[in-house]
Design a protein around this motif. Structure first.
Motif, PDB file in Angstrom:
ATOM      1  N   LEU A 191       0.819  -1.204   0.000  1.00 31.89           N
ATOM      2  CA  LEU A 191       0.000   0.000   0.000  1.00 31.89           C
ATOM      3  C   LEU A 191       0.853   1.253   0.000  1.00 31.89           C
ATOM      4  O   LEU A 191       1.944   1.292   0.573  1.00 31.89           O
ATOM      5  CB  LEU A 191      -0.933   0.003   1.217  1.00 31.89           C
ATOM      6  CG  LEU A 191      -1.810  -1.246   1.381  1.00 31.89           C
ATOM      7  CD1 LEU A 191      -2.718  -1.093   2.591  1.00 31.89           C
ATOM      8  CD2 LEU A 191      -2.631  -1.509   0.120  1.00 31.89           C
ATOM      9  N   SER A 241       0.400   5.150   1.023  1.00 35.92           N
ATOM     10  CA  SER A 241      -0.476   6.121   1.681  1.00 35.92           C
ATOM     11  C   SER A 241      -0.506   7.426   0.894  1.00 35.92           C
ATOM     12  O   SER A 241       0.419   7.747   0.132  1.00 35.92           O
ATOM     13  CB  SER A 241       0.004   6.383   3.106  1.00 35.92           C
ATOM     14  OG  SER A 241       1.266   7.033   3.089  1.00 35.92           O
ATOM     15  N   THR A 242      -1.563   8.170   1.093  1.00 35.81           N
ATOM     16  CA  THR A 242      -1.655   9.490   0.458  1.00 35.81           C
ATOM     17  C   THR A 242      -0.492  10.360   0.887  1.00 35.81           C
ATOM     18  O   THR A 242       0.065  11.125   0.077  1.00 35.81           O
ATOM     19  CB  THR A 242      -2.988  10.161   0.828  1.00 35.81           C
ATOM     20  OG1 THR A 242      -4.069   9.343   0.360  1.00 35.81           O
ATOM     21  CG2 THR A 242      -3.105  11.538   0.200  1.00 35.81           C
ATOM     22  N   GLN A 253      -6.105  -1.059  -3.889  1.00 36.74           N
ATOM     23  CA  GLN A 253      -6.165   0.201  -3.147  1.00 36.74           C
ATOM     24  C   GLN A 253      -6.775   1.301  -4.003  1.00 36.74           C
ATOM     25  O   GLN A 253      -6.380   1.508  -5.153  1.00 36.74           O
ATOM     26  CB  GLN A 253      -4.770   0.616  -2.692  1.00 36.74           C
ATOM     27  CG  GLN A 253      -4.736   1.944  -1.931  1.00 36.74           C
ATOM     28  CD  GLN A 253      -3.331   2.367  -1.529  1.00 36.74           C
ATOM     29  OE1 GLN A 253      -2.345   1.709  -1.850  1.00 36.74           O
ATOM     30  NE2 GLN A 253      -3.232   3.485  -0.834  1.00 36.74           N
ATOM     31  N   PHE A 303      -7.029   5.178  -4.495  1.00 37.01           N
ATOM     32  CA  PHE A 303      -6.296   6.384  -4.124  1.00 37.01           C
ATOM     33  C   PHE A 303      -7.240   7.572  -3.952  1.00 37.01           C
ATOM     34  O   PHE A 303      -8.316   7.624  -4.562  1.00 37.01           O
ATOM     35  CB  PHE A 303      -5.233   6.709  -5.173  1.00 37.01           C
ATOM     36  CG  PHE A 303      -4.077   5.745  -5.192  1.00 37.01           C
ATOM     37  CD1 PHE A 303      -3.203   5.650  -4.109  1.00 37.01           C
ATOM     38  CD2 PHE A 303      -3.861   4.906  -6.274  1.00 37.01           C
ATOM     39  CE1 PHE A 303      -2.148   4.756  -4.117  1.00 37.01           C
ATOM     40  CE2 PHE A 303      -2.807   4.011  -6.298  1.00 37.01           C
ATOM     41  CZ  PHE A 303      -1.955   3.935  -5.213  1.00 37.01           C
ATOM     42  N   ASP A 304      -6.817   8.514  -3.137  1.00 35.63           N
ATOM     43  CA  ASP A 304      -7.585   9.740  -2.899  1.00 35.63           C
ATOM     44  C   ASP A 304      -7.334  10.686  -4.065  1.00 35.63           C
ATOM     45  O   ASP A 304      -6.512  11.599  -3.990  1.00 35.63           O
ATOM     46  CB  ASP A 304      -7.167  10.366  -1.569  1.00 35.63           C
ATOM     47  CG  ASP A 304      -8.072  11.520  -1.153  1.00 35.63           C
ATOM     48  OD1 ASP A 304      -8.798  12.055  -2.011  1.00 35.63           O
ATOM     49  OD2 ASP A 304      -8.039  11.890   0.046  1.00 35.63           O
ATOM     50  N   THR A 347      -5.386  -5.632   0.689  1.00 33.08           N
ATOM     51  CA  THR A 347      -6.203  -4.470   0.326  1.00 33.08           C
ATOM     52  C   THR A 347      -6.498  -3.681   1.599  1.00 33.08           C
ATOM     53  O   THR A 347      -6.645  -4.283   2.665  1.00 33.08           O
ATOM     54  CB  THR A 347      -7.506  -4.944  -0.327  1.00 33.08           C
ATOM     55  OG1 THR A 347      -7.188  -5.798  -1.428  1.00 33.08           O
ATOM     56  CG2 THR A 347      -8.339  -3.781  -0.832  1.00 33.08           C
ATOM     57  N   PRO A 348      -6.579  -2.357   1.531  1.00 35.23           N
ATOM     58  CA  PRO A 348      -6.894  -1.589   2.750  1.00 35.23           C
ATOM     59  C   PRO A 348      -8.150  -2.083   3.440  1.00 35.23           C
ATOM     60  O   PRO A 348      -9.152  -2.410   2.795  1.00 35.23           O
ATOM     61  CB  PRO A 348      -7.070  -0.157   2.218  1.00 35.23           C
ATOM     62  CG  PRO A 348      -6.233  -0.108   0.986  1.00 35.23           C
ATOM     63  CD  PRO A 348      -6.341  -1.469   0.377  1.00 35.23           C
ATOM     64  N   ASP A 404      -9.906  -0.196   5.383  1.00 32.10           N
ATOM     65  CA  ASP A 404     -10.831   0.932   5.367  1.00 32.10           C
ATOM     66  C   ASP A 404     -11.656   0.871   4.085  1.00 32.10           C
ATOM     67  O   ASP A 404     -11.105   0.982   2.979  1.00 32.10           O
ATOM     68  CB  ASP A 404     -10.053   2.239   5.441  1.00 32.10           C
ATOM     69  CG  ASP A 404     -10.945   3.472   5.365  1.00 32.10           C
ATOM     70  OD1 ASP A 404     -12.185   3.321   5.343  1.00 32.10           O
ATOM     71  OD2 ASP A 404     -10.395   4.587   5.324  1.00 32.10           O
ATOM     72  N   GLN A 441     -11.069   3.181   1.140  1.00 32.39           N
ATOM     73  CA  GLN A 441      -9.809   3.109   0.409  1.00 32.39           C
ATOM     74  C   GLN A 441      -9.729   1.884  -0.500  1.00 32.39           C
ATOM     75  O   GLN A 441      -8.650   1.423  -0.843  1.00 32.39           O
ATOM     76  CB  GLN A 441      -8.628   3.093   1.388  1.00 32.39           C
ATOM     77  CG  GLN A 441      -8.474   4.364   2.198  1.00 32.39           C
ATOM     78  CD  GLN A 441      -7.252   4.324   3.079  1.00 32.39           C
ATOM     79  OE1 GLN A 441      -6.149   4.028   2.628  1.00 32.39           O
ATOM     80  NE2 GLN A 441      -7.427   4.624   4.358  1.00 32.39           N
ATOM     81  N   ARG A 442     -10.876   1.384  -0.915  1.00 32.04           N
ATOM     82  CA  ARG A 442     -10.878   0.234  -1.820  1.00 32.04           C
ATOM     83  C   ARG A 442     -12.162   0.247  -2.641  1.00 32.04           C
ATOM     84  O   ARG A 442     -13.141   0.907  -2.279  1.00 32.04           O
ATOM     85  CB  ARG A 442     -10.776  -1.072  -1.028  1.00 32.04           C
ATOM     86  CG  ARG A 442     -11.993  -1.348  -0.140  1.00 32.04           C
ATOM     87  CD  ARG A 442     -11.767  -2.516   0.785  1.00 32.04           C
ATOM     88  NE  ARG A 442     -12.976  -2.833   1.548  1.00 32.04           N
ATOM     89  CZ  ARG A 442     -12.991  -3.374   2.747  1.00 32.04           C
ATOM     90  NH1 ARG A 442     -11.847  -3.680   3.342  1.00 32.04           N
ATOM     91  NH2 ARG A 442     -14.129  -3.638   3.357  1.00 32.04           N
TER      92      ARG A 442
END
Length: 504
Positions: A231, A233-234, A262, A264-265, A433-434, A436, A439-440
């Motif tokens: 993963l 992270s942002t 994942q 992404f933001d 996979t996240p 949260d 986030q998926r």
């Protein structure tokens, strides 16, 4: 209602709080019966356990009733309690590689073929009253209109359906990757789909640059320690932007990372990159379009590309899509510009020319305003007919509703996976996979303990399950909300759990 409560909790970022009896067929059937989108499964033909073993053409597809074999409560019960009936639907969890076939495809293709046979070239200009299709030269625009909600465009003018995804990526980079001596880098991620990697690498080489100096690959957060991570992270992405912004010509990332799943933001990353002076931000949405909610226009994305054979279900190798923000698609009259029109430079072709002058054959390029002006060739009417049929299913719902069901399906799958994982002293797998849900998408990538993949794969195949295996040890599980339900998830996990118990 149980289903709606779960969705509301997940939408609010809360624990869905599955009850003690969640690991039961009865509970799964209850959720499926409450699903407001359960009728959409009827729009698809899913392979059956028997059809998966076919060795040649038989003149028929999977049985027409295969996608809706039902139990007494009206929910799918295929393969439950060890049912090996070959006529029942498989568990099709591989929409992240190839979506299931919409029933509408055959009708739309038949309409296209009849039009061609009946009036030949006239099909380019003729829309029949009783046909599901518009005139061939308008089909790309019609599919763009049907795709607005899928990608969050301001209008169909920001979308064009053309070519295939990598061809579109090359066309977009030809227009948006403008390296200079100072700004020449492309920021990407550590494990892009190979086609993206090759496209980026070759574009850099096309400009006479060295990929080793111009490609910035963002590594996963755990890549520098003993805890292997997949993963990013942002914060790690933003740090890479900070480090390389002054030398970067393009940021190009996937909306959903194909291997880890994942999400992404995109909104935050796009805004941050542009604020840091990176000229253009593009997104590969191969695993995001039709899977998660997108707001490309509102996020100020410069361009994006996607395929339509995964979550959009238009068929193998089907025609792809591209988004170009409206600010890049303007066409203005200017007597000092070449051919008298000022517009963003692109690799041009005949079908990018404005429809009003396209058949003047004047060799005086006047692009169609918007994304349509980036089209180069007459698109395949067969491909567009298949895509139009697939998009007709999306017109029966909205991405927000699909995403809500997807959140619940994937959360339920994670809950059952956690039960399987805790049943043995040594964890047989981990979810990469996240955890949260925000986030998926609908995919959970499961990293099996070394040595399990072959046996697990055989058990899944024997159980009538179709899902993606990525060697050496990952299975990518994708309960697509259009045609999968909670009973499918339960049955899949039952088969997986028995396979792991047998091999552990």
């Amino acid at each position: 209602m149980e289903f709606q409560t779960i969705v509301e909790r997940l939408r609010a970022g809360q624990d869905p709080k599955f009850p003690a009896n969640a690991n039961s067929l009865e509970y799964a059937a209850t959720l499926s019966s409450q699903d407001p989108l359960k009728h959409l499964k009827e729009e698809f033909i899913l392979p059956t356990k028997g059809s998966l073993r076919k060795k040649g053409l038989s003149g028929t597809a999977a049985p027409a009733n295969a996608s809706h074999t039902s139990s007494s409560n009206g929910t799918s019960s295929s393969l439950s309690h060890g049912d090996d009936d070959d006529e029942k639907s498989s568990i099709y969890f591989v929409g992240n590689s190839l979506g299931a076939q919409p029933k509408a495809v055959r009708r739309y293709l038949d309409a296209q073929l009849e039009t061609w046979a009946s009036i030949g070239v006239g099909g380019h200009f003729t829309t029949w009253e009783n046909s599901p299709l518009v005139a061939w030269q308008d089909m790309s625009a019609d599919c763009a209109r049907k795709s607005v909600d899928l990608v969050g465009a301001a209008s169909a003018d920001e979308i064009v359906m053309m070519n295939t995804i990598t061809a579109n990526l090359h066309l977009m980079m030809a227009s948006f990757y403008k390296p200079t001596e100072k700004r020449h880098k492309i920021i990407l991620e550590w494990k892009p789909f190979p086609s993206d990697f090759y496209a980026i690498e070759s574009q850099i080489q096309w400009h006479g640059l060295d990929p080793a100096k111009s490609m910035v690959q963002i590594q996963p957060d755990g890549s520098n320690n003993d805890d292997e991570s997949f993963l990013i992270s942002t914060e790690t992405i933003l740090a890479a932007i900070d480090e390389h912004a002054d030398e970067t010509a393009l940021l190009l990332l996937p909306g959903v990372q194909y291997y880890s799943g994942q999400l992404f933001d995109m909104a935050r990353i796009t805004k941050y990159a542009q604020e840091k002076g990176i000229p253009y931000v593009g997104w590969d949405l191969a695993h995001a379009a039709g899977n998660v909610e997108l707001r490309l226009h509102d996020w100020n994305v410069d361009f994006a590309v996607w395929c339509t054979y995964k979550y959009i279900n238009a068929g193998p190798g089907s025609i792809a899509g591209a988004f170009v923000h409206e600010r890049h698609g303007t066409v203005e009259r200017d007597p000092d510009a070449i051919h008298g029109f000022r517009h963003r430079h692109r690799l041009a072709g005949w079908y990018g020319e404005d429809k009003s002058v396209r058949f003047d054959m004047a060799n005086r390029f006047q692009p169609t305003p918007g994304a349509g002006g980036f089209q180069v060739s007459n698109p395949s009417a067969v491909d567009l007919a298949s895509l139009s049929a697939a998009l007709s299913v999306f017109e029966k719902t909205r991405m927000r509703e699909l995403r809500s069901k997807s959140l619940a399906l994937t959360a339920y799958a994670q809950h059952l996976l956690d039960d399987i994982g805790s049943a043995t002293p040594t964890p047989p797998f981990r979810i990469i996979t996240p955890r949260d849900p925000a986030q998926r998408g609908c995919q959970l990538s499961v990293l099996l303990r070394p040595g399990l993949l072959e046996q697990v794969g055989e058990a899944l195949q024997e159980g009538g399950v179709v899902c993606d295996q990525r060697k050496p040890d990952v299975i990518r599980v994708a309960p697509v909300p259009l045609y999968c339900d909670f009973v499918d998830v339960y049955n899949f996990m039952s088969i997986l759990g028995r396979a792991i118990a047998t091999t552990s």
